[in-house]
Design a protein around this motif. Structure first.
Motif, PDB file in Angstrom:
ATOM      1  N   MET A   1      62.492  -5.022  58.199  1.00 64.44           N
ATOM      2  CA  MET A   1      62.722  -6.144  57.521  1.00 64.44           C
ATOM      3  C   MET A   1      64.447  -6.387  57.757  1.00 64.44           C
ATOM      4  O   MET A   1      65.115  -5.708  57.064  1.00 64.44           O
ATOM      5  N   SER A   2      64.771  -7.605  58.310  1.00 67.13           N
ATOM      6  CA  SER A   2      66.220  -7.862  58.739  1.00 67.13           C
ATOM      7  C   SER A   2      66.665  -8.946  57.911  1.00 67.13           C
ATOM      8  O   SER A   2      66.848  -9.977  58.358  1.00 67.13           O
ATOM      9  N   ALA A   3      66.886  -8.880  56.614  1.00 65.91           N
ATOM     10  CA  ALA A   3      67.383  -9.958  55.878  1.00 65.91           C
ATOM     11  C   ALA A   3      68.797 -10.372  55.807  1.00 65.91           C
ATOM     12  O   ALA A   3      69.586  -9.422  56.254  1.00 65.91           O
ATOM     13  N   GLU A   4      69.049 -11.696  56.058  1.00 65.74           N
ATOM     14  CA  GLU A   4      70.522 -12.229  56.194  1.00 65.74           C
ATOM     15  C   GLU A   4      71.371 -11.970  55.025  1.00 65.74           C
ATOM     16  O   GLU A   4      70.734 -11.966  53.775  1.00 65.74           O
ATOM     17  N   THR A   5      72.397 -11.231  55.078  1.00 69.58           N
ATOM     18  CA  THR A   5      73.114 -10.760  54.025  1.00 69.58           C
ATOM     19  C   THR A   5      74.088 -12.190  53.620  1.00 69.58           C
ATOM     20  O   THR A   5      74.785 -12.540  54.415  1.00 69.58           O
ATOM     21  N   VAL A   6      73.982 -12.526  52.369  1.00 68.34           N
ATOM     22  CA  VAL A   6      74.745 -13.560  52.059  1.00 68.34           C
ATOM     23  C   VAL A   6      76.131 -13.170  51.235  1.00 68.34           C
ATOM     24  O   VAL A   6      77.131 -13.865  51.189  1.00 68.34           O
ATOM     25  N   ILE A   7      76.156 -12.210  50.355  1.00 64.29           N
ATOM     26  CA  ILE A   7      77.239 -11.501  49.832  1.00 64.29           C
ATOM     27  C   ILE A   7      77.439 -10.148  50.096  1.00 64.29           C
ATOM     28  O   ILE A   7      76.542  -9.459  50.093  1.00 64.29           O
ATOM     29  N   THR A   8      78.627  -9.720  50.509  1.00 62.85           N
ATOM     30  CA  THR A   8      78.880  -8.480  50.660  1.00 62.85           C
ATOM     31  C   THR A   8      80.174  -7.966  50.014  1.00 62.85           C
ATOM     32  O   THR A   8      81.239  -8.732  50.040  1.00 62.85           O
ATOM     33  N   PHE A   9      79.947  -7.130  48.973  1.00 69.22           N
ATOM     34  CA  PHE A   9      81.151  -6.278  48.599  1.00 69.22           C
ATOM     35  C   PHE A   9      81.544  -5.183  49.529  1.00 69.22           C
ATOM     36  O   PHE A   9      80.599  -4.312  49.511  1.00 69.22           O
ATOM     37  N   ASP A  10      83.004  -4.915  50.067  1.00 70.77           N
ATOM     38  CA  ASP A  10      83.327  -3.852  50.623  1.00 70.77           C
ATOM     39  C   ASP A  10      84.490  -3.294  49.953  1.00 70.77           C
ATOM     40  O   ASP A  10      85.403  -3.430  49.890  1.00 70.77           O
ATOM     41  N   ASP A  11      83.956  -2.160  49.368  1.00 72.00           N
ATOM     42  CA  ASP A  11      84.967  -1.055  48.706  1.00 72.00           C
ATOM     43  C   ASP A  11      86.077  -2.001  47.769  1.00 72.00           C
ATOM     44  O   ASP A  11      87.192  -1.871  47.913  1.00 72.00           O
ATOM     45  N   VAL A  12      85.249  -2.758  46.883  1.00 73.90           N
ATOM     46  CA  VAL A  12      86.073  -3.622  46.195  1.00 73.90           C
ATOM     47  C   VAL A  12      86.671  -2.718  44.634  1.00 73.90           C
ATOM     48  O   VAL A  12      85.924  -2.259  44.147  1.00 73.90           O
ATOM     49  N   ASP A  13      87.872  -3.207  44.482  1.00 75.21           N
ATOM     50  CA  ASP A  13      88.696  -2.586  43.466  1.00 75.21           C
ATOM     51  C   ASP A  13      89.353  -3.639  42.610  1.00 75.21           C
ATOM     52  O   ASP A  13      89.988  -4.559  43.129  1.00 75.21           O
ATOM     53  N   VAL A  14      89.225  -3.621  41.252  1.00 77.06           N
ATOM     54  CA  VAL A  14      90.072  -4.553  40.498  1.00 77.06           C
ATOM     55  C   VAL A  14      90.606  -3.641  39.458  1.00 77.06           C
ATOM     56  O   VAL A  14      90.006  -2.986  38.756  1.00 77.06           O
ATOM     57  N   VAL A  15      91.897  -3.833  39.292  1.00 73.06           N
ATOM     58  CA  VAL A  15      92.909  -3.084  38.310  1.00 73.06           C
ATOM     59  C   VAL A  15      93.704  -4.281  37.385  1.00 73.06           C
ATOM     60  O   VAL A  15      94.391  -4.804  37.968  1.00 73.06           O
ATOM     61  N   PHE A  16      93.498  -4.173  36.194  1.00 74.79           N
ATOM     62  CA  PHE A  16      94.365  -4.842  35.413  1.00 74.79           C
ATOM     63  C   PHE A  16      95.441  -4.276  34.964  1.00 74.79           C
ATOM     64  O   PHE A  16      95.152  -3.290  34.340  1.00 74.79           O
TER      65      PHE A  16
END
Lengths: 353, 228
Positions: free
Chosen positions: A1-16
């Motif tokens: 099954m090849s579902a369509e990707t709607v959201i991709t996080f790619d190596d996300v970093d958040v630093v406060f």
């Protein structure tokens, strides 16, 4: 099954970074895909970074590094007006509903459409949406006159006003009582099926995930520590935190405490073993307990049994005392494993000598 | 001889005519109205700028906020009576006169605008940040959020601080009046107090109080209408 990707996080970093305080790593190198039509559950305790993570989707939070792609666009690369257009495709509902107290229910739902659609179109859309969430008769009421569950329904109607493809649910049921929670989750499930809406749902209630999610990610200290389909996660949890969440949902932790107090458990004989059996779906076709005795002369004393439905698949949890020859018990357990049952020896905390 | 002449012997001849009671009322109304209008507009704009550029604001900008914030604090810390004296030259430059109600407008606005700006900022900070975030998530621009969320959701709080500000402006006009601005403050001090005409002081006070109560009354009506 090849579902369509709607959201991709790619190596996300958040630093406060706060002055004079240590930097907080709120999101720690997260990569994640959400497919069209998913109800993606993200669970974790407060402060695990779930809220920050989902705010990256509509760029209420900017990533420190890495990229978030939604419906084909890297969110951080959009201009201010492109971003506003994109945000209309991403609805969001909140724990505390965030309705405008000075506007009626109908005006709250109409709010995102003002200046974009004609008055007649807005009126029709608002009527449709209030009908969809079952609040047509409260159109002229103010939020203060509504119950929590009704407020969340207004929140959902408002989030759907601009026909989004993605809906973010930020602890949307955490402020509601259990019965209302179930009805709101059912509504989300209905929207997912009816409108093909992709839903990203964050919560600290595994119960909510169990009820409607198709996929799950578990977060701890900003990182996704485990992910998979709902069935996989429930049947074969790997991380202690995941097991913890599931046991709490199944009320297994409190059950174990009760079981530990029983004499049968406190005085286990040499030929007795306390075992937990977990199985999913088709492993239940065989009458396993009966087979244990017929084939291996091992009797099972069932102390606790619970069968729940996960996406219409039965999910069973049993705690049993098995009695029989040691060798026979071992063979019996091997038989269970071959049948796809997960077998865990149960340790009784503080067992009496 | 009527009862009015008995209790207000000095007020009666002073009622109409130049520098009379009617004149004074008009001058006070004139100063209050224009100060409220101009300081109101300036204060609203500065207050919104403080809100937007402050911490977690939609246009968060620390250097800008810090300058504006300190400016407001400096003006607010100057006692009004001294501000009147300090701004004398500025007033002459702007309106080409140092006395009269129009000359009083310059220090009045300079005194009231920073006060109102701070009040506006605090009033709008009471708006639930969650609602602002919801509006952002719907794709509203910062200006749309100001007009359709902050000013709308913060309206009853805004009315409350506006009434407070207008009442304090009426108080300032009395002070400005005493040093050459005219109005009821001038009447009470320069005519009543300095000439030992107590009845004039009392009449001035009564009219100022009527004005204050009227503002409060109208404000309450608006506040009730906006509250849900």
């Amino acid at each position: 099954m090849s579902a369509e990707t709607v959201i991709t996080f790619d190596d996300v970093d958040v630093v406060f970074k706060e002055k004079k305080k240590e930097a907080v790593h709120a999101v720690d190198h997260v990569s994640l895909d959400v497919n069209r039509g998913d109800i993606y559950g993200i669970v974790g305790y407060s402060g695990a970074g779930k809220s920050t993570l989902v705010r990256l989707i509509n760029l209420l939070q900017r990533p420190t590094s890495g990229s978030v792609t939604v419906l084909g666009d890297d969110m951080a690369s959009l201009s201010a007006s492109e971003l506003r257009d994109k945000r209309r495709k991403i609805g969001m509902i909140f724990q505390h509903f965030n309705l405008m107290a000075s506007r009626t229910i109908a005006d709250n739902v109409a709010f995102p459409l003002r200046g974009i659609k004609s008055k007649a179109e807005i009126k029709q859309k608002v009527a449709e949406l209030l009908d969809l969430v079952g609040l047509s008769d409260r159109a002229d009421a103010y939020p203060a006159e509504l119950s929590g569950g009704q407020k969340q329904r207004v929140g959902i109607a408002r989030a759907l006003a601009s026909d989004p493809e993605v809906l973010i649910s930020d602890e949307a049921t955490s402020a509601l009582d259990p019965k209302t929670t179930v009805s709101i989750l059912n509504l989300l499930k209905e929207l997912n099926t009816k409108l093909g809406l992709t839903i990203v749902l964050i919560t600290h209630q595994m119960e909510a995930v169990k009820q409607i999610c198709s996929r799950v990610a578990v977060m701890e200290a900003g990182a996704v520590i485990e992910r998979g389909s709902l069935l996989d996660i429930f049947a074969h949890p790997q991380q202690p935190l995941t097991k913890d969440f599931i046991d709490t949902t199944m009320q297994l932790d409190s059950t174990l405490e009760t079981i530990a107090k029983q004499p049968a458990v406190q005085n286990l004989g040499p030929n007795e073993r306390l075992i937990r059996l977990t199985y999913l779906g088709d492993s239940t076709d065989q009458p396993i307990i009966a087979t244990l005795f017929a084939k291996y002369q091992v009797t099972a004393n069932i102390l606790f049994a619970d069968i729940q439905s996960l996406q219409d698949t039965p999910f069973g949890n049993l705690i049993v005392v098995l009695t029989g020859e040691a060798a026979n018990i071992d063979t019996a357990l091997q038989f269970l494993k071959d049948e796809g049952v997960t077998v865990t020896a149960v340790q009784i905390p503080g067992g009496k000598k | 001889m009527g009862i009015i002449e008995k209790f207000f012997p000095n007020v009666v001849p002073l009622w109409s005519g130049p520098d009379g009671v009617v004149d004074a009322i008009n001058q006070t109304l004139y100063m209050t109205f224009w100060t409220t209008l101009v300081a109101g507009i300036i204060g609203l704009i500065v207050g919104i700028l403080l809100l937007l550029t402050g911490e977690h604001g939609l246009w968060e900008n620390r250097p800008f906020y810090s300058v504006l914030d300190k400016l407001v604090n400096v003006f607010r810390s100057i006692p009004f009576i001294i501000l009147l004296a300090v701004l004398n030259d500025v007033t002459r430059f702007i309106v080409h006169t140092g006395i009269g109600p129009t000359a009083a407008l310059v220090p009045l606005i300079a005194g009231a605008a920073p006060f109102y700006a701070r009040q506006v900022q605090n009033a709008l900070l009471t708006v639930d940040p969650g609602v602002v975030e919801a509006a952002e998530s719907m794709g509203l621009s910062p200006m749309q959020i100001v007009f359709r969320v902050y000013l709308r959701e913060g309206l009853s709080e805004l009315i409350r601080v506006s009434v407070l500000t207008i009442i304090s402006i009426i108080g300032l006009t009395a002070m400005a009046g005493a040093i050459g601005g005219g109005g009821l403050g001038n009447l009470a001090i320069n005519t009543g107090y300095l000439r030992y005409q107590n009845d004039v002081i009392w009449v001035s006070l009564i009219f100022i109080m009527i004005l204050v109560f009227a503002v409060q009354f109208i404000g309450d009506i608006f506040a009730r209408k906006t509250h849900h």
